[in-house]
Each structure stands twice: as C-alpha cells, then as structure tokens.
Design an enzyme around this catalytic site. Structure first.
Site, mmCIF file in Angstrom:
data_model
loop_
_atom_site.group_PDB
_atom_site.id
_atom_site.type_symbol
_atom_site.label_atom_id
_atom_site.label_comp_id
_atom_site.label_asym_id
_atom_site.label_seq_id
_atom_site.Cartn_x
_atom_site.Cartn_y
_atom_site.Cartn_z
ATOM 1 C CG HIS A 213 -1.495 -1.018 1.428
ATOM 2 N ND1 HIS A 213 -3.082 -1.528 1.244
ATOM 3 C CD2 HIS A 213 -1.465 -2.362 2.079
ATOM 4 C CE1 HIS A 213 -3.776 -2.446 1.093
ATOM 5 N NE2 HIS A 213 -2.072 -3.322 1.577
ATOM 6 C CB SER B 275 13.824 22.177 -15.946
ATOM 7 O OG SER B 275 12.459 23.688 -16.168
ATOM 8 C CE LYS C 57 11.264 19.832 -12.602
ATOM 9 N NZ LYS C 57 11.041 18.338 -11.443
ATOM 10 C CD GLU D 64 8.718 12.104 -15.762
ATOM 11 O OE1 GLU D 64 7.868 13.078 -16.594
ATOM 12 O OE2 GLU D 64 9.332 12.450 -14.920
#
Ligand code: ARG
Length: 475
Positions: free
Chosen positions: A155, A276, A282, A289
């Site tokens: 979980h 970025s 970043k 992804e």
C-alpha cells in the site's frame, strides 16, 4: 496499379482509393513478401504452372527487387494500393506480362497474413533479445545489492524489511515470464497460412507443406478458412507487448519515485535524464516517465485489434487491414523504449545508505513479534493482537519496538521474553526468511542464479529460431 479491373466500368473514386490504401504502412512487409513470392514461384515451377524459363526470369527479378527494396532504389509510388500491388508492379516492370503470372494459386488474403506472421516471428525475436539485455542489467544491479537491506512496501507504506536485491530482481522474474510468453507464442504460431488462397485452398498450389517448410514454419495450418481469418497470433502478440509495456511502466514508476528528493534511493545517470527549460536545477526522470506513459498505447493497440476481430464474419474481410498498424506501433515503440530502460537501469547508482535508512521505521518489525509468539504456541490471531498492543504501547511512549522494557513486554503477554530483542532488528528479520521464495540474501542469490540459468535457456531458444530463418532475405 489495381490488381483488378476487368469487371469494372469506371475507375475507383479518389476517396475510395485514399481509404483503401495501405501501402504507406504495409510497405515494411516487402522483404517478407519477396520471400513468400520466391517460395511460391518455385512451387509454381514444380507444378508446371510457370515454365522453367519464365521462372528463371521471375526469380532474377524478385532477387533484384529484394536488393532494390533494401537500398531504397525500388519503393512504392502514388499508384500503389498496397505492398502486394507495388511488388507486382515492380515485377511486371522487369519481366513484362509474365510478372503477373506469380499471382496464380495465391491470393492477397493468404499472402498478407503469411507476410504478417513472418514479420511478427522476426520482430518478437528482436524484442526478446532486448528484454534479455534488460534482465541482464537488472541482475547485475541486483547482485550488487544482495546485502543491502531496504524497506519493503505494501500500500506504498512501510511493511517489512527486505533485501534490496529482491526488490530489483522481481522485475527480472516478471520479464522472464514475458520471454516465456514469446517463446510459447513462437511455438503455437509456427504454422503457415500460405496455400489457403482466397479462402478455400487452390488447385494450383497443392503442396502447402513445401512452402511452409521453405519459409521456416513447422507446418501448415489446419483449415484454409481459419488460415486467412485468424489474427489470434497478432492479438496474442499485442497482449504480450502490452504486458511488457505494463512491466516497464512499473519499473518506470519506481524510478520516478526512487529518484525523488523524498526517497533519494537512486541517482539516474545524466545520460538518461532531461533538464527543464526554466528551472536550471531540475533533473527529470523522463525515461522512467515515458516507460510509464507508453503503456497507454500498448494497451490501446491490443484493444483496437480485439474490437476489430469481435463478431467479424469469416473468411477475409477488409476490416482485417486494420490489424497491422497497432502491431507495428507496439513493436516500434518497444524497440525504442527497451534500450532506453536498459540504459537507465544499468547506469543507475543506488544509494545504499538511504535505501537502508527506512527499513525499520513505522514498526516494520511488528510481524516478528507475532511470529515469535506463534513459534511459542500462541495462536496467530492472538499473537497478532499482542504485537498490535506492543505497537500501541510504543506509539504512546514514543519509542521503538526494541526499546520496550522486558517487564512491560511480559505485562503485554507472559510469553514475551528478553530474547525477543534478538528478533527485533532488520538484519534478523531478513535473515530469518530463508525459504526459496524468501528475502534472505542467500535465498535471493539462489533465485537470481535460477533466473540466469532460465535466461540462458531462453537465449538458446532465440538463437535456434533465428537459425531457422537465417539466410532469408528479410534477415
Ligand atoms: N491490404 C490488404 C490487407 O492488409 C491486403 C489484402 C486485401 N485482400 C482483399 N481481398 N482485398 O488486409
């Protein structure tokens, strides 16, 4: 050039032509089509449908076409409907009218499905090799972390301590199942539909066993109507590809989470990260992804084909032309995605200290108390209750389980003795799980050895199938 016309009084409308056209995507079947044509030609010569002399010219022309397709000298043009008409045009351009004689005894219906199956046999092997490389990369990382203790989650909450090698190698096991599915697919789908003709077989092609053998198949399909209509092989392949995509998405999700500042488990190499355009600090886990995101189209492609097939009458219907693009897309995407994921995994630097830090938080050793009592004859339901009380006591006192004084332990349950402390550390919890499926280093090491030996077997099987098709133009 259309492959029909005799019974038509006017040319097809441009809207009809545009809808019907598939050559811009089925052109990639051209090398397989040449293969099938060459085998078909030799059968037509044996059957005396084509003379030895014409056969020689046709064979020469087909081999030339294969070369020219490879170099890009011959390709489809605006007049071609599909790969089949384009290649027939090429053959007629080289041999004149006899170029059209190869159409005898076969139909685009059996031709297209044979080309398509050969394409998939080939490309699923390519995917297999890439999966095998990813499993290798995962195994290498696993072996570095046989002694690294981590928090195991259920979980997405801390659950029980585990060996980090097991956390990584669970992906190897799942991917090995994908390889097994591909090998199983290869076995089941190694039967040739060629010779089915339009739907009923052809008297001009009485020996489909010959072409099956020459094309590398194990045998011929059992029913010509099924042979031209069956796309189970494509749907099954799409399922396998979707399952691989889902597995990659789960690897992706972990790397996204693990590379966050909150987890800080892993440093993804700059080579597999992006920055970025506005935030200079970043570093984003874009490979991970995209691995997560692409699963959408893999699943969509499977769904698209299943819907095309649902309720479709037998035998060939033009709906079946919709079978190819989903398959090509899933294959193309995986061929791009798999090497990137393998690169990300093999160059990742796992931060052992951070990984181990959280292993004993959130009372992750409470099960050890229940197991301790169960071993001393307390019914597990009761033992569970007692361990829960220990957790409550710790919460009230703001202490950890191993900090409960022995006197307090015996108040909670008389069977809880001082030696419980020996069990209340992450190392002991992990080391106690020595069964073959368990998380102890020794168990995980053995399990990785098994994965490696299974992988060797699959790699042999891949080479065996590749061998069967070697020497073909499409290779
Ligand atoms: N382009 C077609 C396909 O992909 C080839 C088969 C066409 N057959 C036919 N009878 N119109 O399915």
């Amino acid at each position: 050039m259309t492959l029909w016309g005799g019974r038509f009084s006017i040319d097809p409308d441009q809207a009809m032509v545009a809808l019907s056209r598939s050559v811009h995507f089925d052109w990639r079947l051209a090398p397989y089509e040449i293969e099938v044509n060459l085998v078909h030609l030799s059968n037509l010569i044996s059957e005396k449908v084509i003379s030895e002399n014409d056969g020689k010219d046709l064979k020469k022309a087909l081999l030339e076409l294969a070369q020219e397709i490879g170099t890009g000298k011959f390709s489809f043009d605006a007049s071609d409907e599909d790969v089949h008409s384009a290649i027939e045009r090429g053959l007629i351009a080289k041999c004149g009218d006899i170029g059209g004689s190869i159409r005898a005894g076969r139909s685009r219906n059996d031709l297209v499905v044979t080309d398509f199956k050969l394409y998939l046999i080939d490309h699923l092997l390519e995917v297999s090799v890439l999966i095998s490389e990813l499993i290798d990369a995962l195994n290498t990382q696993s072996k570095i972390h046989l002694k690294t203790i981590a928090s195991g989650f259920t979980h997405t909450q801390h659950a029980q301590p585990i060996t980090f090698a097991q956390e990584i190698s669970k992906h190897s096991v799942a991917l090995l199942r994908d390889l097994d599915r591909i090998m199983d697919w290869q076995r089941r789908n190694s039967y040739s539909p060629f010779g089915a003709g339009a739907l009923a077989g052809s008297p001009l092609q009485p020996n489909p066993e010959n072409s099956a053998k020459e094309l590398g198949f194990e045998g011929v399909m059992a029913n010509s109507i099924d042979a031209v209509s069956d796309r189970d092989f494509a749907a099954e392949a799409l399922f396998i590809l979707a399952m691989i995509g889902v597995h990659l998405s789960r690897i992706g999700e972990e790397f996204v989470l693990w590379s966050s500042a909150e987890f800080n488990y892993v440093e993804i190499s700059d080579a597999y990260s992006t920055g970025s355009s506005i935030m200079p600090q970043k570093k984003n886990a874009d490979v991970a992804e995209l691995a997560r995101g692409k699963s959408g189209r893999f699943i969509g492609n499977l769904t698209a084909l299943l819907v095309v097939l649902k309720g479709l009458p037998f035998a060939y219907n033009r709906d079946l032309q919709e079978d190819k693009e989903p398959v090509f897309d899933s294959i193309d995407q995986l061929l791009i995605l798999l090497p990137a994921v393998t690169g990300m995994v093999s160059t990742a630097k796992f931060k052992t200290e951070n990984i181990s830090k959280g292993a004993d938080v959130a009372f992750s050793l409470a099960t050890e108390i229940a197991d301790y009592l169960a071993k001393r004859g307390v019914a597990f339901a009761q033992a569970h209750e007692v361990a829960g009380k220990c957790v409550r006591y710790c919460e009230e006192q703001s202490i950890q389980l191993h900090e409960i004084p022995v006197v307090e332990l015996s108040k909670i349950h008389p069977a809880l003795k001082g030696d419980l402390l020996d069990h209340l550390n992450v190392q002991a919890a992990v080391s106690a799980r020595t069964s073959s499926i368990g998380t102890s280093s020794g168990s995980v090491e053995k399990s990785i050895n098994h994965i490696e030996s299974d992988l060797k077997k699959v790699n042999k099987e891949i080479s065996r199938i590749q061998e069967r098709f070697s020497g073909m133009i499409s290779q």
